[in-house]
Design a protein around this motif. Structure first.
Motif, PDB file in Angstrom:
ATOM      1  N   ARG A 119       1.439   7.207  -6.642  1.00  0.00           N
ATOM      2  CA  ARG A 119       0.462   8.232  -6.998  1.00  0.00           C
ATOM      3  C   ARG A 119       1.069   9.619  -6.913  1.00  0.00           C
TER       4      ARG A 119
ATOM      5  N   TRP B  34       1.675   2.153 -10.031  1.00  0.00           N
ATOM      6  CA  TRP B  34       1.336   1.810  -8.645  1.00  0.00           C
ATOM      7  C   TRP B  34       1.649   0.357  -8.327  1.00  0.00           C
TER       8      TRP B  34
ATOM      9  N   GLY C 263       0.820  -1.215   0.000  1.00  0.00           N
ATOM     10  CA  GLY C 263       0.000   0.000   0.000  1.00  0.00           C
ATOM     11  C   GLY C 263       0.847   1.256   0.000  1.00  0.00           C
ATOM     12  N   CYS C 264       1.914   1.266   0.802  1.00  0.00           N
ATOM     13  CA  CYS C 264       2.808   2.438   0.830  1.00  0.00           C
ATOM     14  C   CYS C 264       3.446   2.668  -0.531  1.00  0.00           C
TER      15      CYS C 264
ATOM     16  N   VAL D 200       0.852   4.119  -2.860  1.00  0.00           N
ATOM     17  CA  VAL D 200       0.554   5.525  -2.556  1.00  0.00           C
ATOM     18  C   VAL D 200       1.677   6.429  -3.054  1.00  0.00           C
TER      19      VAL D 200
END
Length: 246
Positions: free
Chosen positions: A210, A216, A203-204, A207
């Motif tokens: 982005r 991603w 997830g990091c 992010v």
């Protein structure tokens, strides 16, 4: 066209450009420590906990290890970031003082230097001299321009040591909390902590992609692979040391 007309046209173009074209903040001093802190917190605490767990210790020992790693790492990151950014800022301020002294002691030489710089970029000599003369009338404006051109910095947009320290502290603590969280909620299996940490790493990475305009999934998988490799190696070392020392 006069110098004033050129400067007015440039200002008009700047306003139009600003209204139709924006950029992300790349000099705010928070992104790098925040990203680095979160990744470091996840990877280092996950690796620390798996290394201890590999030695076949109790659940309580793993929890204490994770919480100690969280606290020690967060304070260490904050102190390191604050000192690093503060030292960099002090160096920049010292160089600005040198430039300010030169502008005060040798204004004509500094003006000629600025004119020569514009001339080297294709501005006609006479126009370059006139622009440098007008820009040098305000000492603070002249200092800002010389800092941008000679040092590559914006004196009004220097990174804040406090922002860097707080960002790194909070992000490290948040990242380091993920591997400990399942244990704090009553879980006893290591794989739950590892799974949550790996999801957090992915997830990091996603992010960050982005923000940096990278893919991603590539960024997420890269962080997941790095964190998983670190956890696997430390678990193996913990198991080895536990066997040897046991």
């Amino acid at each position: 066209m006069s110098v004033m007309e050129i400067m007015d046209a440039a200002a008009t173009t700047h306003v139009a450009h600003r209204d139709n074209h924006t950029h992300r903040d790349v000099n705010g001093g928070w992104l790098r420590p925040a990203v680095f802190g979160a990744m470091d917190g996840l990877v280092s605490n996950l690796a620390l906990m798996t290394g201890v767990a590999g030695g076949a210790v109790s659940q309580q020992t793993i929890i204490i290890t994770g919480l100690a790693g969280l606290a020690a790492g967060a304070f260490s990151m904050a102190a390191g970031e604050y000192t690093s950014v503060a030292s960099q800022r002090e160096l920049v301020m010292a160089e600005l003082d040198v430039e300010r002294t030169q502008l005060s002691a040798h204004p004509k030489d500094e003006q000629a230097e600025l004119a020569a710089l514009y001339e080297s970029r294709g501005v006609e000599p006479e126009l370059a001299r006139q622009v440098a003369e007008q820009l040098s009338r305000d000492p603070e404006q002249a200092l800002e321009i010389h800092a941008r051109e000679e040092l590559g910095i914006d004196p009004s947009d220097l990174p804040s040591p406090a922002v860097a320290a707080i960002s790194s502290f909070g992000s490290f603590a948040l990242g380091a909390l993920l591997p400990v969280l399942p244990y704090l909620l009553g879980a006893s299996a290591l794989w739950l902590a590892v799974l949550l940490a790996l999801v957090g790493l992915f997830g990091c990475g996603a992010v960050v992609a982005r923000v940096t305009a990278r893919s991603w999934w590539f960024s997420g998988l890269r962080q997941l692979a790095l964190g998983g490799a670190a956890a696997g190696v430390t678990y193996g070392l913990g198991a080895l040391f536990g066997t040897v020392l046991g």
